[in-house]
Design a protein around this motif. Structure first.
Motif, PDB file in Angstrom:
ATOM      1  N   VAL A 384      -7.490 -20.403   2.556  1.00 40.30           N
ATOM      2  CA  VAL A 384      -7.119 -19.312   3.465  1.00 40.30           C
ATOM      3  C   VAL A 384      -5.858 -19.717   4.212  1.00 40.30           C
ATOM      4  N   ASP A 385      -4.999 -18.730   4.461  1.00 43.75           N
ATOM      5  CA  ASP A 385      -3.806 -18.935   5.278  1.00 43.75           C
ATOM      6  C   ASP A 385      -4.045 -18.292   6.635  1.00 43.75           C
ATOM      7  N   PHE A 386      -4.134 -19.103   7.677  1.00 44.90           N
ATOM      8  CA  PHE A 386      -4.270 -18.590   9.039  1.00 44.90           C
ATOM      9  C   PHE A 386      -2.880 -18.245   9.560  1.00 44.90           C
ATOM     10  N   THR A 387      -2.739 -17.060  10.128  1.00 39.75           N
ATOM     11  CA  THR A 387      -1.456 -16.637  10.709  1.00 39.75           C
ATOM     12  C   THR A 387      -1.456 -16.698  12.227  1.00 39.75           C
ATOM     13  N   SER A 388      -2.644 -16.650  12.829  1.00 41.72           N
ATOM     14  CA  SER A 388      -2.721 -16.725  14.289  1.00 41.72           C
ATOM     15  C   SER A 388      -4.133 -17.090  14.715  1.00 41.72           C
ATOM     16  N   VAL A 389      -4.244 -17.643  15.919  1.00 42.12           N
ATOM     17  CA  VAL A 389      -5.539 -17.827  16.590  1.00 42.12           C
ATOM     18  C   VAL A 389      -5.300 -17.599  18.076  1.00 42.12           C
ATOM     19  N   GLY A 390      -6.264 -16.967  18.726  1.00 43.15           N
ATOM     20  CA  GLY A 390      -6.141 -16.729  20.156  1.00 43.15           C
ATOM     21  C   GLY A 390      -4.896 -15.963  20.553  1.00 43.15           C
ATOM     22  N   GLY A 391      -4.383 -15.126  19.663  1.00 42.95           N
ATOM     23  CA  GLY A 391      -3.184 -14.353  19.943  1.00 42.95           C
ATOM     24  C   GLY A 391      -1.893 -15.136  19.801  1.00 42.95           C
ATOM     25  N   MET A 392      -1.987 -16.378  19.337  1.00 48.92           N
ATOM     26  CA  MET A 392      -0.793 -17.214  19.166  1.00 48.92           C
ATOM     27  C   MET A 392      -0.495 -17.393  17.683  1.00 48.92           C
ATOM     28  N   ARG A 393       0.757 -17.192  17.308  1.00 50.54           N
ATOM     29  CA  ARG A 393       1.136 -17.336  15.901  1.00 50.54           C
ATOM     30  C   ARG A 393       1.059 -18.800  15.507  1.00 50.54           C
ATOM     31  N   LEU A 394       0.891 -19.037  14.226  1.00 52.96           N
ATOM     32  CA  LEU A 394       0.780 -20.399  13.696  1.00 52.96           C
ATOM     33  C   LEU A 394       1.956 -20.710  12.780  1.00 52.96           C
ATOM     34  N   ASP A 395       2.499 -21.916  12.922  1.00 54.94           N
ATOM     35  CA  ASP A 395       3.556 -22.362  12.015  1.00 54.94           C
ATOM     36  C   ASP A 395       3.234 -23.724  11.413  1.00 54.94           C
ATOM     37  N   GLY A 396       1.993 -24.185  11.635  1.00 56.23           N
ATOM     38  CA  GLY A 396       1.579 -25.463  11.074  1.00 56.23           C
ATOM     39  C   GLY A 396       1.905 -26.652  11.944  1.00 56.23           C
ATOM     40  N   ALA A 397       2.731 -26.455  13.001  1.00 55.84           N
ATOM     41  CA  ALA A 397       3.170 -27.587  13.812  1.00 55.84           C
ATOM     42  C   ALA A 397       3.017 -27.362  15.308  1.00 55.84           C
ATOM     43  N   ASN A 398       2.898 -26.102  15.756  1.00 55.76           N
ATOM     44  CA  ASN A 398       2.839 -25.841  17.197  1.00 55.76           C
ATOM     45  C   ASN A 398       1.451 -26.180  17.751  1.00 55.76           C
TER      46      ASN A 398
END
Length: 451
Positions: A384-398
């Motif tokens: 699965v590719d997660f794009t966000s959690v908790g309203g925050m976008r994901l880039d793999g490093a943040n």
């Protein structure tokens, strides 16, 4: 929302008795998630048509026949699409196997040709060395003078030397002949290897065409299933209304749909509010054991969809979860329970989550790594590719990505895949994991798989 009247509640009860009541999460799917292919409104009877047919027995029977025919047609389309998927998948498997066998044959012949050439070269060098040694050993002697004027000992030594030279000459001849045979064999095998190599282009093209055909068949099957999902339940309700002489209106039907959807959304909202309250008070959200029942996990996720705390992207893979929630087994559309657990864990821990790709085999996506993608391999549904959690976008490093990685790592099988390693390296961030194994991926999501 206004509570349904007693008449409406009675209607809903009778509909459930004949098996057309929806599972709450399934209702959410048909009304808010699954987008059916465009179809003419004339293809399906309206509730006005159903009501009009109630006044005349002949018209009612005609309408019943029409609805039954539409239901049968939808089912026939699905069955035909499923059969075509099975056929195209088998053709794809055979084409891929033929390509693999062709590549193996070409590699084997190329290695064999190289071996024969090496053997021929070695034989030629050996023969040349012996011939050179033979020439040196006898090059300075006058054989005739030694035979006529030499001592008997010299003559005896010379004859012995000549005998040995004769044997060496025969040996050299044999080696040269063997080298020639080896060279001929090398040339023959090399030619076969080239033929096999040339055939690979055709095998690869056939495999690609078969893969495209299989993907198209899968997409068509999904479209047929979505069309059936979008209309089947309403058709069943219309049929029940006619067969049981119930003066059902469209408003009453939609009220029932909305009531069940609202109940599902309310339950999900209550769970989300409890989790949010725990986070807001500083208390930890105890995710704990999320269970291993795939249908129960999928139903929870569909409740999150109804509540707006879980969403998909484009193409939207949420319908894969919806079918599991309904207890349906759809060809090539499964999702491994570990991935479902990861999705539930993410929503519970962060309050919301967004995803993009899950099972690419289901949606017929063969871009990027194609059949070698972890979204496609082993039947699909293991990534699965997660794009966000908790309203925050994901880039793999943040920070949000690191938090999700730390949340999921303990529950994943050892060796599970974790994308975006180069994104973390470029950002100067790192995370220590006990089960995840990192690899490079694009920096616009967070990839997780259970391989």
């Amino acid at each position: 929302m206004t509570r349904p009247s007693s008449t409406q509640r009675g209607l809903f009860s009778r509909l459930r008795m004949i098996g057309v009541g929806f599972l709450a999460t399934a209702l959410v799917v048909t009304t808010a998630v699954v987008a059916a292919p465009a179809a003419s409104a004339d293809d399906y009877p309206s509730w006005a048509d159903v009501q009009a047919a109630q006044a005349n027995e002949s018209a009612k029977q005609d309408e019943i026949t029409k609805i039954n025919n539409i239901i049968s047609d939808l089912q026939a389309k699905v069955v035909a699409a499923q059969q075509l998927v099975a056929q195209r998948t088998d053709e794809d498997d055979k084409a891929e196997a033929a390509l693999a066998a062709g590549q193996s044959k070409a590699d084997s012949l190329a290695a064999s040709a190289a071996s024969w050439k090496s053997k021929a070269d070695a034989s030629s060098r050996q023969a040349a060395l012996i011939a050179a040694q033979l020439a040196r050993s006898g090059g300075g002697n006058n054989i005739t003078s030694l035979l006529l004027g030499g001592s008997s000992q010299q003559q005896s030594d010379l004859l012995s030397q000549l005998s040995s030279m004769g044997k060496l000459t025969q040996t050299v001849t044999d080696i040269y002949n063997q080298a020639k045979q080896d060279s001929n064999e090398a040339a023959s095998v090399s030619q076969q290897a080239q033929v096999a190599k040339d055939a690979l282009a055709g095998l690869a093209a056939a495999a690609q065409a078969a893969l495209q055909a299989a993907a198209k068949a899968q997409q068509d099957m999904i479209a047929a299933l979505q069309e059936q999902t979008a209309h089947q339940d309403e058709l069943n309700a219309q049929l029940a209304s006619l067969q049981q002489n119930l003066a059902t209106t469209q408003a009453q039907y939609q009220a029932g749909v909305a009531a069940r959807a609202a109940a599902a959304a309310a339950a999900a909202a209550a769970a989300a509010a409890a989790a949010a309250a725990a986070r807001g008070s500083g208390g930890a959200v105890v995710v704990g054991n999320v269970g291993s029942d795939a249908q129960a996990l999928a139903q929870e996720l569909m409740g999150d969809v109804a509540d707006g705390t879980f969403h998909g992207s484009t193409p939207d893979h949420i319908f894969e979860i919806a079918w599991i929630a309904q207890g349906k087994e759809v060809q090539n559309c499964g999702i491994d329970v570990t991935i479902l657990q990861a999705l539930v864990t993410a929503v519970r821990a962060f309050g919301s989550a967004g995803v993009s790709d899950i099972n690419r085999r289901c949606t017929g996506q063969i871009e990027g790594a194609g059949i070698y993608s972890n979204h496609y391999r082993n039947g699909g549904g293991h990534a699965v590719d997660f794009t966000s959690v908790g309203g925050m976008r994901l880039d793999g490093a943040n920070n949000a990505s690191i938090a999700l990685i730390k949340t999921l790592d303990p529950m994943m099988p050892y060796g599970s895949g974790l994308g975006q390693s180069e994104c973390r390296a470029a950002a100067g961030t790192s995370v220590s994991t006990q089960n995840f194994s990192g690899f490079s991926d694009t920096c616009d999501h967070l990839h997780v798989d259970d391989f």
